[in-house]
Write a protein that holds these residues in place. Structure first.
Motif, PDB file in Angstrom:
ATOM      1  N   GLU A   1     141.612 -11.304 -70.869  1.00 54.94           N
ATOM      2  CA  GLU A   1     140.489 -12.233 -70.798  1.00 54.94           C
ATOM      3  C   GLU A   1     140.500 -13.181 -71.993  1.00 54.94           C
ATOM      4  OE1 GLU A   1     136.696 -11.078 -69.374  1.00 54.94           O
ATOM      5  OE2 GLU A   1     137.399  -9.094 -68.756  1.00 54.94           O
ATOM      6  N   PRO A   2     140.142 -14.453 -71.752  1.00 47.20           N
ATOM      7  CA  PRO A   2     139.465 -14.996 -70.565  1.00 47.20           C
ATOM      8  C   PRO A   2     140.403 -15.486 -69.457  1.00 47.20           C
ATOM      9  CG  PRO A   2     139.554 -16.690 -72.233  1.00 47.20           C
ATOM     10  CD  PRO A   2     140.196 -15.468 -72.843  1.00 47.20           C
ATOM     11  N   TYR A   3     141.676 -15.110 -69.489  1.00 50.66           N
ATOM     12  CA  TYR A   3     142.652 -15.512 -68.461  1.00 50.66           C
ATOM     13  C   TYR A   3     142.785 -17.035 -68.359  1.00 50.66           C
ATOM     14  CZ  TYR A   3     141.778 -10.675 -67.098  1.00 50.66           C
ATOM     15  OH  TYR A   3     141.608  -9.311 -67.107  1.00 50.66           O
TER      16      TYR A   3
ATOM     17  N   ARG B   1     136.762 -16.548 -63.220  1.00 56.35           N
ATOM     18  CA  ARG B   1     137.403 -15.548 -64.072  1.00 56.35           C
ATOM     19  C   ARG B   1     137.261 -14.147 -63.469  1.00 56.35           C
ATOM     20  NH1 ARG B   1     134.620 -15.007 -69.536  1.00 56.35           N
ATOM     21  NH2 ARG B   1     134.983 -17.253 -69.515  1.00 56.35           N
ATOM     22  N   ALA B   2     136.101 -13.859 -62.918  1.00 53.09           N
ATOM     23  CA  ALA B   2     135.881 -12.552 -62.294  1.00 53.09           C
ATOM     24  C   ALA B   2     136.784 -12.357 -61.081  1.00 53.09           C
ATOM     25  CB  ALA B   2     134.418 -12.405 -61.898  1.00 53.09           C
TER      26      ALA B   2
ATOM     27  N   ALA C   1     139.699  -9.487 -60.751  1.00 55.26           N
ATOM     28  CA  ALA C   1     139.769  -8.586 -59.598  1.00 55.26           C
ATOM     29  C   ALA C   1     141.148  -8.628 -58.953  1.00 55.26           C
ATOM     30  CB  ALA C   1     138.692  -8.945 -58.580  1.00 55.26           C
ATOM     31  N   LYS C   2     141.738  -9.820 -58.891  1.00 53.13           N
ATOM     32  CA  LYS C   2     143.083  -9.945 -58.322  1.00 53.13           C
ATOM     33  C   LYS C   2     144.100  -9.172 -59.159  1.00 53.13           C
ATOM     34  CE  LYS C   2     142.686 -14.466 -56.001  1.00 53.13           C
ATOM     35  NZ  LYS C   2     143.294 -14.091 -54.717  1.00 53.13           N
TER      36      LYS C   2
ATOM     37  N   ASP D   1     147.453  -8.097 -57.002  1.00 61.32           N
ATOM     38  CA  ASP D   1     147.894  -9.242 -56.200  1.00 61.32           C
ATOM     39  C   ASP D   1     149.028  -9.970 -56.923  1.00 61.32           C
ATOM     40  OD1 ASP D   1     145.846  -8.514 -54.584  1.00 61.32           O
ATOM     41  OD2 ASP D   1     144.692 -10.371 -54.750  1.00 61.32           O
ATOM     42  N   ASN D   2     150.004 -10.418 -56.157  1.00 62.59           N
ATOM     43  CA  ASN D   2     151.199 -11.030 -56.739  1.00 62.59           C
ATOM     44  C   ASN D   2     151.042 -12.544 -56.860  1.00 62.59           C
ATOM     45  OD1 ASN D   2     153.770 -11.099 -57.816  1.00 62.59           O
ATOM     46  ND2 ASN D   2     154.763 -11.299 -55.833  1.00 62.59           N
ATOM     47  N   PHE D   3     150.007 -12.979 -57.589  1.00 66.17           N
ATOM     48  CA  PHE D   3     149.807 -14.409 -57.794  1.00 66.17           C
ATOM     49  C   PHE D   3     150.171 -14.823 -59.212  1.00 66.17           C
ATOM     50  CE2 PHE D   3     146.157 -12.648 -59.747  1.00 66.17           C
ATOM     51  CZ  PHE D   3     145.636 -13.595 -60.612  1.00 66.17           C
TER      52      PHE D   3
END
Length: 274
Positions: free
Chosen positions: A143-145, A153-154, A158-159, A164-166
């Motif tokens: 964080e904060p990504y 951001r939330a 969660a991803k 998740d492969n993003f």
């Protein structure tokens, strides 16, 4: 604008085309044919980045550019974060000029000196010298990504938790070394950029300060800078993403797009919506 227009989109370190948010869709709606490249070591697992070298990324985008360029009246180059460094290297290598198209650099990390950069980050060059350490050491995404908007951001958090492969959750330090090499090349070659260049940078970018935008503005003969006032590093998905999109559309010679009003979250931030 007449003629066939294309754009080569280059993602950031550990990322995918999703680093650029809705820009792919927005450009297509304007009539631009987009081509998103997946750089070596990406789209699989972080371990695949350990042995990748910056030359592989540059060679790949040069090859794609040379394949695409004859097909278009204008072929624009656009990169996000590390992709902006690759885009700068590409533009210099192929001597991309106004006759071929334009260059867009989004949050280019010429300097890694943003407000969240720890003091010991400058010691990483010492670890590069110790055999095997850079390959084993992980640089975690936390964080904060790169996102100021708390709702977005939330979603990103969660991803990550779902796997998740993003975007990679971490990258090896050996790969950060390759980014440092790209930074050096971009700094040394910026004065040779011939194409009209747009630099879009957030004032509060936690990874790289406005010194990066100022450097490119001072080195590139035809460069303009857009400073964002309500985003962190991931400017294509943060609060100012509409401004990012319309700045690019205007730079490419297209009319701005009207975006739907957004529901305001507590604190006055507006979560991006597609």
């Amino acid at each position: 604008m007449s003629g066939r227009v294309g754009a080569l989109l280059i993602h950031g370190l550990g990322g995918t085309q999703y680093d650029l948010g809705s820009l792919n869709k927005i450009l297509k709606k304007a009539g631009v044919e987009t081509h998103a490249i997946t750089l070596a070591g990406h789209g699989t697992t972080p371990e695949d980045l350990v042995s990748v070298r910056a030359e592989q990324w540059i060679d790949a985008v040069v090859a794609q550019y040379r394949e695409l360029q004859p097909q278009y009246d204008q072929l624009h180059i656009m990169g996000m974060c590390m992709g902006a460094l690759v885009a700068l290297a590409l533009a210099e290598r192929v001597q991309h000029s106004a006759a071929q198209g334009k260059l867009v650099t989004l949050a280019p990390p010429i300097y890694i000196d943003g407000w969240s950069t720890p003091w010991y980050a400058m010691l990483r060059s010492l670890f590069y010298l110790i055999p095997g350490v850079a390959a084993r050491m992980k640089v975690e995404e936390g964080e904060p990504y790169g996102i100021k908007n708390t709702l977005v951001r939330a979603v990103v958090k969660a991803k990550f938790e779902r796997g998740d492969n993003f975007h990679y959750r971490w990258v090896p330090l050996s790969c950060v070394r390759q980014v440092d090499r790209l930074r050096a090349w971009a700094m040394g070659g910026a004065r040779n950029i011939k194409a009209p260049t747009l630099v879009v940078h957030a004032r509060e970018d936690e990874l790289t300060s406005l010194r990066s935008a100022d450097y490119l503005k001072g080195q590139i003969a035809d460069a303009r800078v857009v400073v964002l006032e309500n985003s962190y590093h991931m400017i294509c998905v943060d609060n100012d993403r509409d401004q990012v999109a319309n700045s690019i559309l205007e730079f490419f010679g297209f009319p701005p797009q009207e975006f739907r009003p957004r529901r305001r979250e507590r604190g006055g931030e507006a979560p991006p919506q597609d």
